[in-house]
Each structure stands twice: as structure tokens, then as C-alpha cells.
Design a protein around this motif. Sequence first.
Motif, PDB file in Angstrom:
ATOM      1  N   UNK A 113       0.959  -1.513  -0.086  1.00 38.34           N
ATOM      2  CA  UNK A 113       0.236  -0.211   0.351  1.00 38.34           C
ATOM      3  C   UNK A 113       1.474   1.310  -0.062  1.00 38.34           C
ATOM      4  N   UNK A 158       2.681   6.238  -1.414  1.00 37.66           N
ATOM      5  CA  UNK A 158       4.290   7.298  -1.850  1.00 37.66           C
ATOM      6  C   UNK A 158       4.529   6.892  -3.462  1.00 37.66           C
ATOM      7  N   UNK A 213      19.496  -4.110   7.970  1.00 39.68           N
ATOM      8  CA  UNK A 213      20.513  -3.594   8.522  1.00 39.68           C
ATOM      9  C   UNK A 213      21.012  -2.746   7.536  1.00 39.68           C
ATOM     10  N   UNK A 223      19.370  -0.383   5.731  1.00 42.00           N
ATOM     11  CA  UNK A 223      19.027   0.869   6.708  1.00 42.00           C
ATOM     12  C   UNK A 223      20.769   1.358   6.256  1.00 42.00           C
ATOM     13  N   UNK A 224      22.200   1.273   6.260  1.00 37.97           N
ATOM     14  CA  UNK A 224      23.209   1.994   6.378  1.00 37.97           C
ATOM     15  C   UNK A 224      23.334   2.440   5.097  1.00 37.97           C
ATOM     16  N   UNK A 280      21.356   5.419   4.259  1.00 42.08           N
ATOM     17  CA  UNK A 280      21.750   6.828   5.133  1.00 42.08           C
ATOM     18  C   UNK A 280      22.774   7.530   5.096  1.00 42.08           C
ATOM     19  N   UNK A 295      16.743  13.152   1.935  1.00 37.44           N
ATOM     20  CA  UNK A 295      15.543  12.774   2.811  1.00 37.44           C
ATOM     21  C   UNK A 295      14.705  11.801   3.260  1.00 37.44           C
ATOM     22  N   UNK A 296      13.649  12.883   1.761  1.00 36.76           N
ATOM     23  CA  UNK A 296      12.305  12.044   2.026  1.00 36.76           C
ATOM     24  C   UNK A 296      12.029  10.906   1.170  1.00 36.76           C
ATOM     25  N   UNK A 354      14.470   8.653   1.835  1.00 38.24           N
ATOM     26  CA  UNK A 354      14.951   7.742   2.322  1.00 38.24           C
ATOM     27  C   UNK A 354      13.666   7.700   3.865  1.00 38.24           C
ATOM     28  N   UNK A 355      12.968   8.952   4.040  1.00 36.06           N
ATOM     29  CA  UNK A 355      11.590   8.362   5.336  1.00 36.06           C
ATOM     30  C   UNK A 355      10.876   7.483   3.962  1.00 36.06           C
ATOM     31  N   UNK A 356      10.303   7.449   2.978  1.00 39.18           N
ATOM     32  CA  UNK A 356       9.576   6.611   2.254  1.00 39.18           C
ATOM     33  C   UNK A 356      10.207   4.927   2.590  1.00 39.18           C
ATOM     34  N   UNK A 406      12.145   3.585   3.500  1.00 38.88           N
ATOM     35  CA  UNK A 406      11.936   3.412   5.536  1.00 38.88           C
ATOM     36  C   UNK A 406      10.678   2.576   5.425  1.00 38.88           C
ATOM     37  N   UNK A 407       9.814   3.265   5.562  1.00 37.24           N
ATOM     38  CA  UNK A 407       8.577   3.088   5.920  1.00 37.24           C
ATOM     39  C   UNK A 407       8.334   1.484   5.430  1.00 37.24           C
TER      40      UNK A 407
END
Lengths: 205, 205, 205
Positions: free
Chosen positions: A97, A102, A157, A160-161, A164, A170-171, A173-175, A177-178
Motif C-alpha cells: 500500500x 508514495x 540492517x 538501513x546503512x 542513510x 531525506x524524503x 529515505x523516509x518513504x 524506510x517505511x
Amino acid sequence: MRLRLTPREDSFYDMFADSANNLVIGARLLVELISDDADRPAIAEKMRACEHAGDEFTHAIMHRLNETFITPFDRGDIYRLAGMIDDVMDAMEEAADLVVLYQIEQFPKDVVQMVEVLERAAELTAEAMPRLRSMRELNEYWIEINRLENQADRVYRRLLAHLFSGEYEALTVMKLKEVIDRLEEAADAFEHVANTIETIAVKES
Amino acid sequence: MRLRLTPREDSFYDMFADSANNLVIGARLLVELISDDADRPAIAEKMRACEHAGDEFTHAIMHRLNETFITPFDRGDIYRLAGMIDDVMDAMEEAADLVVLYQIEQFPKDVVQMVEVLERAAELTAEAMPRLRSMRELNEYWIEINRLENQADRVYRRLLAHLFSGEYEALTVMKLKEVIDRLEEAADAFEHVANTIETIAVKES
Amino acid sequence: MRLRLTPREDSFYDMFADSANNLVIGARLLVELISDDADRPAIAEKMRACEHAGDEFTHAIMHRLNETFITPFDRGDIYRLAGMIDDVMDAMEEAADLVVLYQIEQFPKDVVQMVEVLERAAELTAEAMPRLRSMRELNEYWIEINRLENQADRVYRRLLAHLFSGEYEALTVMKLKEVIDRLEEAADAFEHVANTIETIAVKES
């Protein structure tokens, strides 16, 4: 020693098998979803239907539980197992979803690996369900799911590394990551299913 | 009125003491971890070992619970208490893990304060465990942990306001926020441990 | 068949009514909070007082539960219901708190809609509580809360898509997302309250 079961109670085994087979369908939709040139909104729509089917399996189990006096194994464990299978589906559906919401078009390469781990975990879970009847060979399943969860965790992991590392905005990354958080949740939820089955097997043995 | 306990059941007190002493080790590793010039990967590695030790204490308690017929206090409370001590450790270990994963080199000053609160909470928890035997002076412990949790919460909120003040880049904010969220979780988890002990003390008094 | 209740047990109905009326106060404070030119710190302060009042209602229910031998409906359900009403309040209070902490001055238009859904859900919950006595007309309430939760979910998803559209800076997205995540949590928590009431109604019918 276990009591011989009446035919009616046996239906729990089939219902759990249906529920777990549905996870295989969901995991395969995730694999499709992140492939290049996928029609993502259409796949997310199928995922939604898959999640609704899962809800119905869960409700059927809960409903049957309410009207069954003697259950094939601990009532609380049946309840928990049904709920945990549902949690896997919910996490997978949310991931799909969010991808559409996004409008994510590209995925870091490791996401493929993570989704393939989920597919394998779903297949193993579906294969294990019929073995609940005999309570045999469930230990291998449990060990293998735990191994897969560790693998998913390592990939997570690494992702994630990578996210970042500065390569992404940044935006973005946020999308991303979710989405991968939901995939990690699904891997955890597969482990919870396996742990519950292990608990049942230990009690019944 | 309480039943005289058999020697065997007494082992729960020692096991909880071990488990809580392990939290002190973990909290001290956090203090080390955020100090300047720390060898962070090495400390995170020690934290991982500490978390594994904690898992073993928890499993030992659960295992003993399964084979004990009469428990020194409510079976469900023993189960919950073991699980909640485990939650503290998990949150602390995750915080350390993320610091290394995200290669965080510098911390806002208030993080020191937050970690010191955790260290103090761990010490108080370890000191309270032997008092489970007599169920005495547990109320002071509970009050003090609640005070510390409130303090941690104030520091946490100050940290959030600081993080979002514009001084840091978005990616840095995201990384630091994940770490301090885990520290806040650990402070909450210490409070949950204390609340469970308070519940036990009230029931047994 | 239901037992005739003694006067004393009846107090649970009034306590739940008080608790739910408090949610209406909280939801209305949220509506005020996001209106233009609101004195946000003052409103967040009132919200904090409202949350403390809610805590006291919850503790009173738990306390009464401990000293009551025969409860008007399942003891576990009373416990769960009180906890879930508390969860609604906590989520609303956290949202208000973050607005002030992050000094958020402007809200995307859809936030108004989301908060109005919460206000309506609170009113419906407060209206339903007195009907626990007769266990009548609870089904309409449950259906309507589920409809509202779906509406909140649609607004929430539209808000997420809007937040990540590129119109806002990353830090602003992070702050606003945390607030609307809490509002979404509150909507979910209202649904959990309704589901618990539905479960109680089914058992008692």
C-alpha cells in the motif's frame, strides 16, 4: 497422550492451511510489486483482496473457536496463531500500500532479497501447517524460519546503512524506510508464527 | 498470609537478580558508548553479548516456570516480569546497534543525561530484586523509578525540540531520533518493570 | 441469562460513561488546537489536565474491579475496555503535546477533517456507554465507528501523499507526520473500544 479428535475439530488444521497458503499468495505479490515495470497499483489492489481473504480466514477460525468445546490444541494458542498469521498479512499489505501511496518507482537492490526471504518463509509456513496434525517435523520448520529471520535482519540492517549513506534525499529515505520497516515486520511476524507453533508442539509432545 | 516456600521455588529470586544485574552492565555500556573517543563497534559487540546473556536469563526463568507447580508469586506476574526485564535490554541493545549502524559520531549533550538516568534506573532495579523475597521497601523503589522516568521524559522532549530546531540536517535528525527513541523506550520499560513489581507487592501484602 | 446486578456493581456503567465523556472534552480540545490563532500552549495544558482526569477514571475502574467479586460483565473485558479508552486519550494528548513541542504553526487542510472525525467518534462513544446497561443498540454504534475509522484512514492516507508530495521540507514532514500518526492512532483506538464493546454485547446477548 492425545485425545482422538472428532471430525469437527479437525477443521482447524484445514483453516490454518488455508490461512498460510494465503500468505504465499501475498508474498508472491510483493515479489511482483518490486520488479521493474510492474503495474504497481494493480498489484496493490490484488494484495488488498488477498488481505481481505486473510481476514475472512481469521474470522472463520475465531468463530469456530467460539463454538467448539474441545479444541485439538490449546484454545489460547489457536487464537494466538490465527492472530499472528493475520499480522504477517497486514504487514505485507501495508508495505504494498505504501509503495503505491508514495509512488515509489525504484528500490535499492537489497529489497529484492528481503522480499524473497519473505516468499521462502511463507512457503515453509504453508508446508508446515499440515504437519500440525501429526506434530512431526515441526522443529526443522522452526529452525529454518529463525534462520530466515536472521537473514532478513541482516539484509534490513544493510539496507538501513545504505539508505542513510547520503545517496538518497531525506524524503526518499523516509518513504523507503517505511516500506522496508513493514517488510522487516513481516519477517518478524513469520518468526512469531513459528514460535507459537513450536510452543504448541512442545506442549503436545 | 504467604505459604512457606520450598527451596526450589526460591530460585526465581536469584534468577531475577541475575537478570536485573545484567541490565546494570548494559546501561553502563551505553554510558561508555556515547563518551567521546569510544571504540563504538567494540562496545556494541559487548552489548550484543550482554543481550544474549539476558536472553538466557529470561529463557531460564520461563523454563523453570514451566516445571514449577507452586510459584512464589503469581505465575502470570513472573512471566510478565521476565518479559519486561527483557524489553529493557532489547531497547538498550537496539540503541547501541543503531549508533554503530548509522556511524553516529557525535551526540547532543542531553543524551548523556538520558543515559545516566537509565544507569540509575538499572541500579535501582537490581537493588530492588533481592527485596522481592521480603516484599519490603519496594514502594520507595517504585516511586523513584517513576520519578526517573519522568526525568527521562523531560530530557527526551528537550532533545526532540533541539533536534528539530534547524541545527541538524534531516538525515542526522532521523538517525539521532531513532537512537533516542530507543533510550526513551528503555526508560519506559524500566517503569513497566517497576509497575509489575508494585502489582506483585500489592497482591502479596 | 444474566444475573440481576447489585447496586454496587452498577457503578462500572457510570465510570465508563465518565471516562468516555472525558474523550469528548479531549477531542474538542484538538479541534480548538488546530484552528488558526489558537493559543496552542494553553490548549495543550488543558489537554494534559484532561489526560490526568482520564488516568484517574481508569484507575478508579481498575481499583473497583479489584474489590468487586461479581462484575456486570466479563472481568477481562472491563479491564480491556478501560485500558482502550485510556489509549484514545493518550494518543490525543500526545498529538497536542507534539504540536506545541515542535512549534507547529500551520496544518495541512485535511488535518481539520481528521480531528472532526475524532470528535464525532468521541461523541458516539460517549452516547453508547449508557447503552451498556441494556446492551441495546450497540450494533449501530459499532458500525458507525468502523465507518468513521475507515474515513479517518482515507484522510490519513491523503495527508501522507500530500506531505510527501515535495511541497514541504523534510523536517516539516517529519514533525507533521508524527502528529497525524498520533491522530490516526486515536482513530484506531476508538475502533478498538468499539470492538471490545461489540465483543461484550455478543457474549451477553
